[in-house]
Design an enzyme around this catalytic site. Structure first.
Site, short mmCIF file in Angstrom:
data_model
loop_
_atom_site.label_atom_id
_atom_site.label_comp_id
_atom_site.label_asym_id
_atom_site.label_seq_id
_atom_site.Cartn_x
_atom_site.Cartn_y
_atom_site.Cartn_z
N GLN A 1 11.48 -10.75 -51.10
CA GLN A 1 10.14 -11.23 -51.41
C GLN A 1 9.10 -10.11 -51.39
OE1 GLN A 1 9.00 -14.63 -49.07
NE2 GLN A 1 10.96 -15.61 -49.45
N CYS A 2 9.28 -9.15 -50.51
CA CYS A 2 8.35 -8.02 -50.50
C CYS A 2 9.01 -6.88 -51.24
CB CYS A 2 8.07 -7.56 -49.07
SG CYS A 2 7.56 -8.86 -48.00
N THR A 3 8.20 -6.01 -51.74
CA THR A 3 8.76 -4.82 -52.33
C THR A 3 9.19 -3.93 -51.19
OG1 THR A 3 7.24 -5.04 -54.14
CG2 THR A 3 8.31 -2.92 -53.89
#
Ligand SMILES: [Zn+2]
Length: 748
Positions: free
Chosen positions: A608-610
């Site tokens: 979900q996060c880079t």
């Protein structure tokens, strides 16, 4: 009279620098002189002393650089021509051959004395030198004045100064003042030197001012009327006592003129010269008669300096080369003096430190400007820092990329920076996101965009940074009925922001959040630059601009984006064949064959996060800004086609900017520590930048966006991507051996 003669003393001139001069010097150093230390002609001014103790300095201010002689100088001031030498380094300043500088200046004056030019154009007698070093980084200015004058050896002798008021009555003093005020100012301003003719009484004493005229009349008046007249040489005297410094050269010029005018008989040349010197210290009005002429009588404040008269005797044998024949032009000049003493009473430079007076914010702005401009001096004369600094930049995303891009833009002097983000600063952010600190995380309610903008202003007070808290509507993120008004407002606000800026940086961390900014940048024809990160890979690219509207119309709807033509001259009778269309570069979505969709569902936390290597965002952000700056320097700007460095290196001429090649895409991989420049053309069925999409947005506005946000196959059907997929599948089915081929491939 002669028995009371004493050595005539001269009060040196002092130089005074106005802050405005230093400001202008700094400006010229930066923009004009750069690394040149060639002499520059300037001018200074002085007034006759008007106080019985205080000398009038020679002043230089910002208008010292004005060419055109005395234009703009108040008529009460005498203009002094000067030569400025601005050294490049403090070492140059210290080591400059000051004796040689003075010798040359004196030699020029000597030449003018011997040729007679000095009496005809007396401004040649009084000159100054100004050696400076401007440390633009610290706002320290070193300077040293010189007022070249000849060493008179043996020194002239003179009677004690007689106050002019003791020799002439009030009406004659007034006549003298008015006579001087009426002297025409030349291109070099009010004459600092002049001549006075007087009628004498029976005892030879001056009685009446007969005439005030230019210095050139003095020699002629001197020999007149067989002792019934006197002729004085006069200077507007900046000194309140003794004789002013300019009198030294005046006396020598007068002596030279007397020698020159003497009969050339072998023994006829005088060894001694006698003359009368008037040190004129009267107020001179603005060109008209002085106030005393208004009939109220002379006004003499007690503290006013008084004009004085000296009877001077000069032994000239030592001055003109061995007392030989006339023609002093061949003689070597006497030695010269004139470098000013500093506050410790010794010859030395002075320093003006303006750093404490500078407004810190203004100092910062000037220092940033200076740093950028210094690149032009040696490294990059073609750099256009003003153009870069004037860009208004819109940053979509105030995270790792947004912070780093903003800081890099500050480095280029960009002031107008707007950050758009809806998120709050979280505890993990400050270590990677350079505009936040731990305090911003506490409470969890600090919005990123305004916090980042505030920090930019804290770093550089000149920044016009703005934070906009706003979500970016995205395709595949359906909009519920209750949210429609809010999403509509966001979409309209984003469109407004895109129109208000020059460059749009796409710095968000999902693919679909780049869709609307890409579309808007294409619709509004703004340069868009994308930076996107993987774990250890990055992509930096600029989006190609669609053709201008009129050319798009000429090509016909849907006839894009193969390229566009340059406008043909309208007045041409037979239109020449159009130049080959300039191919259009692709956008972030052009190489995709699926429309953006919600990429955030069914993802684990790490997806979900880079999650990327910490240095990656810095690398990509820096490249994004440098790419934009390079594009700005290209003659076609955002419309420039891409250079592929390998091809550019091979080509004899390549269409690059002064900063080098302008690539389309830069792809990098930290795992190999390599970057590659790549080229991708615009795709006619692109879901973000194709004419079909921008036309639909132009026609249907938010309703079109809403259809796209609500997902499904809307964009793919609209652009023809869906049809393309269907055709591709049908073609594969027709071929028939797809399955076998795949099996074979998998078995290898
Ligand atoms: Zn595209």
């Amino acid at each position: 009279m002669a028995d009371r003669a004493d050595t005539l003393r001269f009060l040196p001139l002092s130089g005074a620098i106005d802050v405005s001069f230093l400001t202008e010097l700094g400006r010229r150093k930066l923009h004009e002189f750069k690394l040149s230390d060639a002499p520059v002609e300037i001018r200074g001014t002085f007034a006759p002393s008007n106080h019985h103790e205080v000398a009038s300095p020679l002043c230089v201010s910002a208008d010292a650089f004005d060419s055109g002689g005395a234009a703009g100088v108040p008529p009460s001031l005498c203009v002094v021509p000067g030569t400025l030498i601005n050294a490049n380094t403090l070492e140059d300043f210290k080591e400059w051959d000051k004796a040689e500088l003075l010798r040359k200046a004196a030699a020029a004056i000597w030449q003018d004395m011997c040729s007679g030019a000095a009496l005809a154009e007396p401004h040649r007698l009084c000159r100054f030198l100004l050696l400076t070093f401007a440390d633009l980084k610290t706002h320290k200015y070193y300077y040293w004045f010189a007022f070249p004058a000849f060493a008179l050896d043996p020194p002239p002798r003179a009677t004690p100064p007689a106050p002019l008021a003791s020799l002439l009555d009030a009406s004659q003093l007034d006549a003298l003042r008015r006579g001087y005020a009426a002297l025409p100012a030349s291109a070099h301003g009010r004459p600092a030197f002049f001549a006075v003719r007087l009628s004498c009484g029976s005892a030879g004493e001056p009685v009446q001012v007969a005439e005030v005229g230019p210095l050139s009349r003095w020699l002629e008046w001197r020999g007149g009327a067989g002792g019934r007249e006197q002729a004085w040489i006069a200077l507007c005297d900046p000194s309140p006592q003794h004789a002013g410094w300019p009198a030294r050269n005046l006396l020598l010029a007068a002596a030279a003129a007397i020698r020159e005018a003497s009969p050339a008989a072998a023994a006829g040349l005088p060894s001694e010269v006698r003359l009368t010197l008037l040190c004129f210290r009267e107020p001179v009005g603005g060109g008209g008669p002085p106030p005393a002429a208004a009939g109220e009588g002379p006004r003499e404040p007690k503290s006013a300096a008084a004009s004085t008269l000296y009877n001077v005797t000069m032994d000239v044998r030592g001055l003109f080369g061995g007392g030989g024949g006339g023609g002093g032009g061949t003689a070597a000049p006497p030695s010269a003096v004139g470098w000013e003493k500093n506050s410790s009473g010794r010859p030395g430079a002075r320093l003006m430190d303006l750093s404490a007076q500078m407004d810190p914010a203004a100092t910062a702005a000037a220092a940033v400007d200076l740093n950028i401009r210094l690149m032009r001096w040696r490294l990059m004369p073609a750099l256009e820092p003003e153009k870069v600094a004037a860009q208004r930049c819109l940053l979509i995303g105030a995270g790792t990329l947004g912070c780093a891009v903003a800081r890099c833009l500050l480095g280029w002097g960009v002031k107008a920076i707007t950050l758009v983000d809806s998120g709050n600063v979280s505890y993990s952010n400050p270590v990677r996101q350079s505009l936040f600190a731990h305090k911003d995380c506490i409470g969890g309610k600090t919005k990123k965009a305004p916090a980042a903008a505030e920090e930019l202003r804290r770093i550089f007070p000149g920044a016009e940074a703005r934070g906009v808290v706003m979500g970016i509507p995205m395709p595949g993120h359906p909009v519920g009925a209750a949210e429609v008004d809010g999403v509509r407002a966001d979409a309209e606000a984003l469109d407004e922001l895109v129109q208000q800026h020059d460059i749009v940086f796409l710095l968000t961390d999902t693919r679909e959040s780049r869709w609307l900014p890409t579309l808007l940048a294409a619709a509004r024809r703004k340069l868009a630059v994308t930076a996107a990160l993987g774990f250890d890979t990055f992509l930096v690219m600029r989006h190609g601009l669609p053709p201008p509207a009129e050319e798009a119309a000429a090509l016909g709807a849907g006839g894009l984006p193969a390229g566009y033509e340059q406008a043909a001259p309208a007045e041409a009778a037979a239109p020449p064949p159009p130049p080959p269309p300039r191919p259009r570069l692709g956008c972030y979505f052009c190489s995709d064959v699926v429309a953006p969709a919600n990429s955030m569902t069914r993802r684990t936390l790490d997806q979900q996060c880079t999650v990327s290597r910490p240095g990656l965002a810095m690398v990509a952000s820096a490249l994004a800004v440098e790419l934009a700056v390079t594009v700005l320097h290209h003659e076609h700007g955002a419309e420039a086609d891409a250079d592929v460095p390998a091809e550019a290196a091979r080509a004899a001429t390549c269409d690059e900017s002064p900063l080098g090649v302008v690539p389309h895409q830069i792809r990098g991989a930290l795992s190999f520590f390599r970057t590659d420049c790549m080229l991708g053309r615009a795709f006619g069925k692109c879901t973000a930048c194709s004419a079909t999409v921008t036309d639909a947005y132009a026609a249907r506005g938010f309703d079109f966006l809403l259809d796209a946000f609500n997902g499904g196959d809307y964009l793919e059907e609209l652009t023809g991507l869906a049809q393309m997929h269907r055709e591709a599948e049908a073609a594969l089915e027709d071929v028939g051996f797809f399955e076998d081929d795949e099996d074979e491939a998998m078995s290898e």
